[in-house]
Design an enzyme around this catalytic site. Structure first.
Site, short mmCIF file in Angstrom:
data_model
loop_
_atom_site.label_atom_id
_atom_site.label_comp_id
_atom_site.label_asym_id
_atom_site.label_seq_id
_atom_site.Cartn_x
_atom_site.Cartn_y
_atom_site.Cartn_z
N ALA A 22 -8.11 -5.03 -8.37
CA ALA A 22 -9.27 -5.54 -7.62
C ALA A 22 -8.88 -5.80 -6.16
O ALA A 22 -9.37 -6.74 -5.54
CB ALA A 22 -9.80 -6.81 -8.29
N LYS A 79 -6.71 -0.91 9.24
CA LYS A 79 -8.00 -0.52 8.66
C LYS A 79 -9.10 -1.58 8.82
O LYS A 79 -10.28 -1.25 8.79
CB LYS A 79 -7.83 -0.17 7.18
CG LYS A 79 -7.11 1.15 6.95
CD LYS A 79 -6.98 1.36 5.46
CE LYS A 79 -6.61 2.78 5.12
NZ LYS A 79 -6.86 3.08 3.71
N ASP A 99 -12.25 6.93 1.70
CA ASP A 99 -11.41 6.76 0.49
C ASP A 99 -12.23 7.02 -0.77
O ASP A 99 -11.75 7.65 -1.71
CB ASP A 99 -10.81 5.35 0.43
CG ASP A 99 -9.58 5.21 1.31
OD1 ASP A 99 -8.90 6.21 1.57
OD2 ASP A 99 -9.30 4.07 1.75
P1 NAP Z 1 -3.79 -4.58 -2.69
O1 NAP Z 1 -5.07 -4.84 -1.98
O2 NAP Z 1 -2.58 -5.36 -2.33
O3 NAP Z 1 -4.08 -4.78 -4.28
C1 NAP Z 1 -3.02 -4.73 -5.20
C2 NAP Z 1 -3.57 -4.74 -6.63
O4 NAP Z 1 -2.45 -4.59 -7.53
C3 NAP Z 1 -4.27 -6.06 -7.01
O5 NAP Z 1 -5.29 -5.78 -7.96
C4 NAP Z 1 -3.10 -6.83 -7.66
O6 NAP Z 1 -3.54 -7.82 -8.60
C5 NAP Z 1 -2.40 -5.72 -8.42
N1 NAP Z 1 -1.00 -6.07 -8.69
C6 NAP Z 1 0.02 -6.15 -7.79
N2 NAP Z 1 1.16 -6.50 -8.42
C7 NAP Z 1 0.85 -6.65 -9.74
C8 NAP Z 1 1.61 -7.02 -10.90
N3 NAP Z 1 2.91 -7.30 -10.83
N4 NAP Z 1 0.95 -7.06 -12.09
C9 NAP Z 1 -0.37 -6.78 -12.19
N5 NAP Z 1 -1.13 -6.43 -11.11
C10 NAP Z 1 -0.52 -6.37 -9.91
O7 NAP Z 1 -3.35 -3.05 -2.56
P2 NAP Z 1 -4.28 -1.76 -2.33
O8 NAP Z 1 -4.42 -1.52 -0.89
O9 NAP Z 1 -5.49 -1.93 -3.15
O10 NAP Z 1 -3.34 -0.58 -2.89
C11 NAP Z 1 -3.00 -0.50 -4.28
C12 NAP Z 1 -2.23 0.80 -4.55
O11 NAP Z 1 -3.05 1.92 -4.25
C13 NAP Z 1 -0.97 0.98 -3.71
O12 NAP Z 1 0.03 1.50 -4.56
C14 NAP Z 1 -1.38 2.02 -2.66
O13 NAP Z 1 -0.29 2.80 -2.23
C15 NAP Z 1 -2.37 2.86 -3.45
N6 NAP Z 1 -3.37 3.56 -2.60
C16 NAP Z 1 -3.51 4.92 -2.76
C17 NAP Z 1 -4.46 5.59 -2.01
C18 NAP Z 1 -4.61 7.10 -2.17
O14 NAP Z 1 -5.23 7.72 -1.30
N7 NAP Z 1 -4.12 7.70 -3.21
C19 NAP Z 1 -5.30 4.90 -1.12
C20 NAP Z 1 -5.13 3.51 -1.00
C21 NAP Z 1 -4.16 2.85 -1.76
P3 NAP Z 1 -3.83 -9.33 -8.12
O15 NAP Z 1 -5.21 -9.29 -7.51
O16 NAP Z 1 -3.78 -10.13 -9.36
O17 NAP Z 1 -2.78 -9.69 -7.12
#
Ligand code: NAP
Length: 283
Positions: A128, A66, A102
């Site tokens: 975030a 992406k 998105d």
């Molecule tokens: P990312 O950039 O890796 O961000 C992960 C987020 O989760 C950060 O805010 C992180 O906090 C937090 N986090 C991870 N482990 C944690 C823990 N143990 N305790 C508290 N906070 C935690 O991931 P992303 O791309 O944003 O994706 C996040 C989720 O959204 C995934 O499950 C993905 O599958 C889903 N998603 C869904 C769609 C859809 O179309 N429905 C689209 C995109 C993503 P820190 O900043 O403190 O690390």
């Protein structure tokens, strides 16, 4: 020969995109096959160059490409620039336009499936990361009243709040402690989980960013995590007497938005949802 529309990622075996896009193309009588292309990073540039071919419509872009496709396209839309990621590439007469659906996909999921219009709402977004950027951009364009970003690493929430602050729109940034959350969560009419908490195979499948005792019964709780369909957060939302809504609808609507921009036609939304629901039942 490759077809003129598809999804590109690495690995790509898990994708359900072809199922609902094909159902949409067939329903509209568009004679194209929606393919899934497994493209390793070292072949990305070569693959993207093929998208300039005459007749090529569009490619949906998924992990891990992406961001890597950004320098390979000719133009970025405002949404792609604001989100800092491209999830669709359209061929406009040989010129490649990178876009991000998105955020608009999320807004359509909220309005058309959860029956909630975020205009004027008080919102808490948990997380975030990359997905939060798209959601916050969308909520800003939708005209929410007050937005709080809660994240484990508060500096990331602060950075995001400052990136999107403009005029009267000034998101708050807080950590995830119970004390901090209790100042905002009970007063929100929309709660959105964008963290990976609750995700199958993620860091904490049984965890939730907020518990039922904090959530207003009048709120909508949207979890962008889509596997499992009923996360711990959504169970807490339900227990609070509020309205739970799962992330599969955002995933399908980001596709539907791209489908409509690729084909120039209104998507048969019900047919496309029926196709994905059928595929999920039999998988
Ligand atoms: P990312 O950039 O890796 O961000 C992960 C987020 O989760 C950060 O805010 C992180 O906090 C937090 N986090 C991870 N482990 C944690 C823990 N143990 N305790 C508290 N906070 C935690 O991931 P992303 O791309 O944003 O994706 C996040 C989720 O959204 C995934 O499950 C993905 O599958 C889903 N998603 C869904 C769609 C859809 O179309 N429905 C689209 C995109 C993503 P820190 O900043 O403190 O690390």
């Amino acid at each position: 020969m490759s077809s003129n529309i598809g999804v590109m990622g690495h690995p790509i075996g898990h994708t359900k995109s072809p199922v609902f896009h094909q159902a949409g193309l067939d329903e509209l009588g568009i004679k194209e096959t929606f393919e899934a292309w497994d493209v390793a990073p070292e072949y990305l540039e070569e693959k993207v160059a093929t998208f300039r071919a005459d007749g090529f419509l569009a490619a949906c872009v998924t992990l891990p490409h992406k961001q890597a496709v950004i320098p390979l396209v000719d133009e970025l839309t405002e949404a792609a620039q604001a989100v800092g990621a491209v999830n669709w590439i359209f061929n406009r007469d040989g010129k490649l336009v990178g876009h991000n659906t998105d955020g608009t996909g999320f807004l359509r999921a909220l309005k058309e499936k959860a029956g909630f219009d975020p205009k004027g709402a008080n919102v808490v977004v948990f997380g975030a990361g990359g997905a939060a950027r798209a959601i916050i951009y969308a909520l800003k364009t939708a005209g929410v009243n007050r937005l709080t970003i809660a994240n484990r690493t508060v500096e990331k929430a602060q950075a995001l709040a400052s990136d999107f602050s403009e005029g009267k729109f000034k998101p708050n940034a807080i950590g995830m402690s119970r004390d901090e959350l209790s100042n905002f969560v009970p007063y929100a009419n929309l709660l959105v989980n964008t963290t990976s908490l609750g995700m199958a195979g993620g860091p904490a499948e049984l965890a939730t960013p907020a518990t039922a005792d904090m959530i207003s019964a009048d709120a909508v709780g949207y979890d962008i995590v889509y596997a499992p369909p009923m996360t711990k957060f959504l169970r807490e939302v339900e227990e609070a007497g509020a309205e739970p809504s799962g992330g599969m609808t955002m995933l399908v609507f980001q596709g539907i938005e791209g489908f409509e921009m690729s084909t120039g036609k209104t998507a048969p939304v019900e047919t496309m949802f029926a196709a994905i629901e059928q595929a999920l039942k039999s998988s």
